[in-house]
Design an enzyme around this catalytic site. Structure first.
Site, PDB file in Angstrom:
ATOM      1  N   ASP A   1       0.866  -1.177   0.000  1.00 34.46           N
ATOM      2  CA  ASP A   1       0.000   0.000   0.000  1.00 34.46           C
ATOM      3  C   ASP A   1       0.906   1.231   0.000  1.00 34.46           C
ATOM      4  O   ASP A   1       1.702   1.418   0.914  1.00 34.46           O
ATOM      5  CB  ASP A   1      -0.848  -0.059   1.288  1.00 34.46           C
TER       6      ASP A   1
ATOM      7  N   ASP B   1      -2.900   2.380  -5.919  1.00 34.88           N
ATOM      8  CA  ASP B   1      -1.874   2.404  -4.862  1.00 34.88           C
ATOM      9  C   ASP B   1      -1.803   1.141  -4.016  1.00 34.88           C
ATOM     10  O   ASP B   1      -1.155   1.131  -2.980  1.00 34.88           O
ATOM     11  CB  ASP B   1      -2.106   3.613  -3.948  1.00 34.88           C
ATOM     12  N   GLU B   2      -2.448   0.078  -4.439  1.00 38.57           N
ATOM     13  CA  GLU B   2      -2.530  -1.108  -3.598  1.00 38.57           C
ATOM     14  C   GLU B   2      -2.516  -2.365  -4.432  1.00 38.57           C
ATOM     15  O   GLU B   2      -3.151  -2.408  -5.492  1.00 38.57           O
ATOM     16  CB  GLU B   2      -3.888  -1.116  -2.888  1.00 38.57           C
TER      17      GLU B   2
END
Length: 442
Positions: free
Chosen positions: A11, A105-106
DNA sequence: TCTGGGGTCCTAGGACCC
DNA sequence: TCTGGGGTCCTAGGACCC
């Protein structure tokens, strides 16, 4: 649950805000808020400096401004975030082919598919640190928080434990001791509504949840949810890391700074959104059968209306026309009289083929103005190129438009019936009584 | 002037078919 | 004259996620 901690969750910390600070050195060390800057905007990401003032994701920008007036308020630059995201996802794919992005973002990484000597805690820990360091090098200093565990659930919980810039590995066997004291809201799928229902039943922690029978959980939260909670409360999670997922729907929506009441304007906005949806469908080589509009009223009541075509479309004109017809139903029912704050258009029921592929030659000009002006030089064979949305004339019944086409049958709706739910008539695709309509009456 | 935008999944009811 | 089930498709709404 696996016998080794082999699922990793990565993350990127305060991702949008961190990219802005990286690209604009004057923002480093200062509060940065990325999100909608209009009157009805909300916060996408707040830098850690802004979080100290109580600014959070999903908070209205108005509120964020009042909590932290000296922050920099920026509109998102998705192209920049996507570029960084691509780099980071690439680094993870160098580690293992099984990478499942959850957003820009993950992502999850399945380390079983990585080329590692073993999956002991020390080994995966070294791999995770190496990855974090490579991410920082490749992105100009962005930090990532990483969790590793025996399942997706545990990996995700772990990545959150030492944010930002942290690494947490939950060794096999340690899962329940970790989870039991935590709030039920740690469980994915437990949002405010479910948490409140559980709370009323006296369930606030994972330990509380673990003590409840499956039947009871199903009673409280529904069938699918109950079964999921029952398993996750026991750290039972066999969900695989899935690298590719099929798109199920494509949509565009917009919230307007002031509530809309002007019908022609709203129709114009829907038409424009339909065009954007069609363009995205085409770009992805997709088409869909179900057209949905979303209308949020002044009081935040949200209405959806949908209609399903017999065959998929990616035509802007067709999607727009159906969207406007669905909207007309709401207007005529008086639902929109208090003003409209949001309008949206979506297409679902996607097929990864488009109508043209079924029939070979397409008669449609590539796109807009699309269905209204079909090529006048129709041959019998090429008449199978009927497209949903195309205007037609029946020798006796007059003007209508194509509702569906396929397998030698064309379904026509006539102008007298204005709503998509009304009756339609079907004809053979080569029925001589049916011809494309042309504005000059020829 | 509380409350984005892009999605996914689930539920429930009705239609329709066998 | 009473009255099945199951399965699938469609629509509408809601919860949730990032």
């Amino acid at each position: 649950m696996r016998s080794h901690a082999s699922v990793m969750h990565l993350d990127l910390d305060a991702f949008f805000a961190s990219v802005e600070q990286r690209d604009k050195p004057s923002l480093r060390g200062k509060p940065v808020v990325v999100g909608g800057v209009g009157g009805r905007g909300v916060v996408s990401t707040a830098s850690y400096e802004a979080r100290r003032y109580g600014v959070r994701s999903a908070m209205s920008t108005r509120e964020a401004r009042s909590r932290c007036p000296h922050a920099a308020f920026l509109s998102p630059r998705f192209h920049a975030y996507r570029a960084v995201s691509d780099v980071v996802m690439g680094l993870m794919r160098e580690l293992s082919p099984l990478v499942e992005p959850l957003s820009l973002d993950e992502a999850f990484v399945d380390l079983v598919a990585a080329d590692l000597p073993d999956l002991e805690v020390a080994t995966v820990g070294a791999v995770a640190e190496e990855l974090r360091s490579r991410v920082a090098d490749a992105t100009g200093g962005l930090t990532a928080s990483v969790g590793v565990g025996t399942s997706k659930f545990i990996a995700k919980v772990a990545s959150d434990l030492d944010k930002p810039d942290g690494l947490v590995i939950v060794p096999p066997g340690a899962e329940l001791d970790l989870l039991r004291p935590m709030s039920v809201t740690i469980i994915p799928g437990v949002g405010p509504a479910t948490a409140e229902r559980l709370r009323r039943a006296g369930i606030t922690t994972v330990a509380d949840l673990e003590a409840v029978s499956l039947d009871e959980l199903v009673r409280i939260t529904g069938r699918a949810h109950g079964a999921g909670l029952y398993a996750l409360a026991r750290a039972q999670d066999d969900r695989p890391v899935v690298p590719e997922r099929e798109t199920k729907s494509v949509s565009v929506e917009g919230t307007y700074d002031t509530d809309l009441t002007d019908r022609p304007l709203m129709e114009q906005l829907l038409t424009r959104q339909a065009g954007e949806v069609a363009a995205r469908l085409k770009k992805s080589g997709l088409s869909g059968r179900t057209i949905t509009i979303k209308v949020r009223l002044h009081d935040f009541t949200t209405l959806n209306r949908s209609t399903t075509l017999p065959s998929p479309t990616d035509h802007a004109g067709t999607i727009a026309r159906l969207a406007r017809a669905l909207f007309a139903d709401l207007v005529e029912a008086g639902d929109t009289s208090g003003g409209v704050r949001l309008l949206g258009v979506g297409v679902s029921g996607l097929a990864d083929w488009i109508q043209e592929d079924l029939f070979g030659d397409s008669l449609e000009p590539e796109d807009e103005p699309a269905p209204d002006l079909p090529d006048p030089g129709l041959t019998r064979r090429s008449r199978e190129g009927w497209q949903p949305g195309m205007d037609v004339v029946h020798r006796e019944l007059g003007r209508g438009w194509v509702w569906g086409a396929g397998r030698g049958v064309v379904t026509v709706r006539f102008e007298t019936a204005r709503t998509p739910a009304g009756p339609v008539r079907s004809y053979a695709a080569d029925d001589p009584d049916l011809t494309p309509w042309r504005p000059d009456g020829s």
